[in-house]
Write an enzyme that holds these catalytic residues in place. Structure first.
Site, mmCIF file in Angstrom:
data_model
loop_
_atom_site.group_PDB
_atom_site.id
_atom_site.type_symbol
_atom_site.label_atom_id
_atom_site.label_comp_id
_atom_site.label_asym_id
_atom_site.label_seq_id
_atom_site.Cartn_x
_atom_site.Cartn_y
_atom_site.Cartn_z
ATOM 1 N NE ARG A 1 5.243 1.892 -7.594
ATOM 2 C CZ ARG A 1 4.034 2.380 -7.967
ATOM 3 N NH1 ARG A 1 3.363 2.193 -9.286
ATOM 4 N NH2 ARG A 1 3.313 2.841 -6.922
ATOM 5 C CG HIS B 1 1.393 0.938 -2.307
ATOM 6 N ND1 HIS B 1 2.628 1.820 -2.512
ATOM 7 C CD2 HIS B 1 0.894 1.047 -3.217
ATOM 8 C CE1 HIS B 1 2.208 2.834 -3.288
ATOM 9 N NE2 HIS B 1 1.286 2.379 -3.801
ATOM 10 C CD GLN C 1 -2.858 4.402 -2.300
ATOM 11 O OE1 GLN C 1 -2.201 4.566 -3.406
ATOM 12 N NE2 GLN C 1 -3.771 4.878 -2.026
ATOM 13 C CG ASP D 1 -5.051 -3.466 -5.198
ATOM 14 O OD1 ASP D 1 -4.931 -2.525 -6.477
ATOM 15 O OD2 ASP D 1 -3.560 -3.726 -4.924
ATOM 16 C CB CYS E 1 -4.360 1.903 -4.007
ATOM 17 S SG CYS E 1 -3.969 0.455 -4.934
ATOM 18 N NE ARG F 1 0.737 7.454 -2.564
ATOM 19 C CZ ARG F 1 0.847 6.619 -3.381
ATOM 20 N NH1 ARG F 1 0.138 6.034 -4.189
ATOM 21 N NH2 ARG F 1 2.245 6.626 -3.786
HETATM 22 N N1 NVA Z 1 -1.396 -3.986 -5.858
HETATM 23 C C1 NVA Z 1 -1.100 -3.118 -7.177
HETATM 24 C C2 NVA Z 1 -1.009 -1.841 -6.583
HETATM 25 C C3 NVA Z 1 -1.093 -0.832 -7.495
HETATM 26 C C4 NVA Z 1 -0.801 0.665 -6.889
HETATM 27 C C5 NVA Z 1 0.186 -3.476 -7.709
HETATM 28 O O1 NVA Z 1 1.108 -3.909 -7.164
HETATM 29 O O2 NVA Z 1 0.046 -3.444 -9.055
HETATM 30 N N1 CP Z 2 -1.786 4.075 -6.079
HETATM 31 C C1 CP Z 2 -0.401 4.014 -6.699
HETATM 32 O O1 CP Z 2 0.524 3.541 -6.269
HETATM 33 O O2 CP Z 2 -0.587 4.305 -8.065
HETATM 34 P P1 CP Z 2 0.558 4.364 -9.177
HETATM 35 O O3 CP Z 2 0.844 3.172 -9.440
HETATM 36 O O4 CP Z 2 -0.301 5.131 -10.214
HETATM 37 O O5 CP Z 2 1.582 5.166 -8.543
#
Ligand code: NVA
Ligand code: CP
Length: 301
Positions: A104, A131, A134, A219, A259, A287
């Site tokens: 990540r 992502h 997800q 989101d 998500c 997930r």
């Molecule tokens: N769009 C959000 C998704 C978090 C799971 C981010 O990138 O922070």
């Molecule tokens: N939706 C998601 O990816 O959650 P986290 O950021 O908690 O992993």
């Protein structure tokens, strides 16, 4: 044979994606029935997190334990990657010991470079661009509750961000119509829209975008790494909050997904996310099951 990575949804064919979703449902049933299934005994997943996470970390770690394997949590605070060791070197070393690596990070180009130098499969646990994990969970959830999503209408309300980009990819692969309602200046990247053929419509009016929707998704307004833009974004996105009034434009049996983490009173009202059409808890749980299907696909011959 070259190593299969999962950096974006299109690293799978549509057929592979559909069969992975069905397999996720099967694995979920097996787990609920208490069946022991350990295809990854003694195998190790290394997880590199350069951003925070609750769901991604816990689902991968739990999934590996249920499969008889082990997962390592690696944060830049404690590894040499965080002190500037080159990505290429880290990828070579980690992949010489672990069987799979989840990353990540921020720039998508970073995970692509990591994968290039990794001798084992690399999984995208979220980048600024996409992502895909997800989407596996979201599409599994829709399949469980409503069946095949092909021919349905999905409405994305809010930022044209990483999640939105993955929805665009899914629209073409699973053959649904995606209406995107976002404020000017926050459109998804054109290259994603161009690649989706005619599966995507960009709109400014969220109510119009929700018409005849079978699924409404939103989101956060400021993603990880955009915290300093919070105030500016709150102003731009204010008319894009998913409220009950907005959801009422969708079909009566429309589902709501997010998500998570969510901000009640910002991108979604408490009434909607805690309401009857919301399936966010099932979506979050999936997930685990969807990623087990992914790990099995990548690691079990
Ligand atoms: N769009 C959000 C998704 C978090 C799971 C981010 O990138 O922070
Ligand atoms: N939706 C998601 O990816 O959650 P986290 O950021 O908690 O992993």
């Amino acid at each position: 044979m070259s190593v299969r990575h999962f950096l974006t949804l299109t690293d799978l064919s549509s057929e592979e994606l559909v069969s992975m979703l069905h397999r996720a449902i099967e694995l979920k049933q097996m787990q609920k029935q208490g069946e022991i299934y350990e295809p990854l005994k003694n195998r190790v997943l290394a997880m590199v997190f350069e951003k925070s996470s609750t769901r991604t970390r816990v689902s991968f770690e739990t999934g590996m334990v249920q499969f008889g394997g082990h997962a390592l949590f690696l944060s830049p605070r404690d590894t040499q990657l965080g002190r500037g060791e080159p990505i290429e070197d880290s990828a070579r070393v980690l992949s010489s010991m672990a069987d799979c690596i989840m990353v990540r990070t921020f720039e998508h180009e970073k995970i692509e470079r990591f994968a290039e130098y990794s001798s084992v499969p690399v999984i995208n646990g979220l980048t600024d661009e996409v992502h895909p994990c997800q989407l596996l969970a979201d599409m599994q959830t829709y399949l469980e509750l409503r069946g095949d999503i092909a021919g349905k209408t999905v409405t994305w309300v809010g930022d044209g961000n990483n999640m939105c980009h993955s929805y665009i990819r899914a629209a073409k692969m699973l053959d649904f119509q995606l209406n995107i309602a976002c404020p000017e200046g926050y459109d998804p990247e054109q290259k994603f829209i161009d690649a989706a053929d005619n599966h995507v419509s960009l709109m400014r009016d969220p109510a119009q975008a929700c018409k005849q929707a079978d699924l409404v998704v939103t989101d956060v307004w400021a993603s990880m790494g955009q915290e300093q833009e919070q105030a500016k974004r709150e102003a731009a996105f204010k008319p894009y909050q998913v409220t009950q009034e907005l959801i009422n434009h969708a079909n009566d049996d429309a589902l709501f997904m997010h998500c998570l983490p969510a901000h009640r009173g910002e991108e979604v009202s408490a009434e909607v996310i805690d309401g009857e059409q919301s399936v966010v808890w099932q979506e979050a749980e999936n997930r685990l099951h969807a990623q087990k299907a992914l790990l099995e696909f990548l690691l079990v011959e």
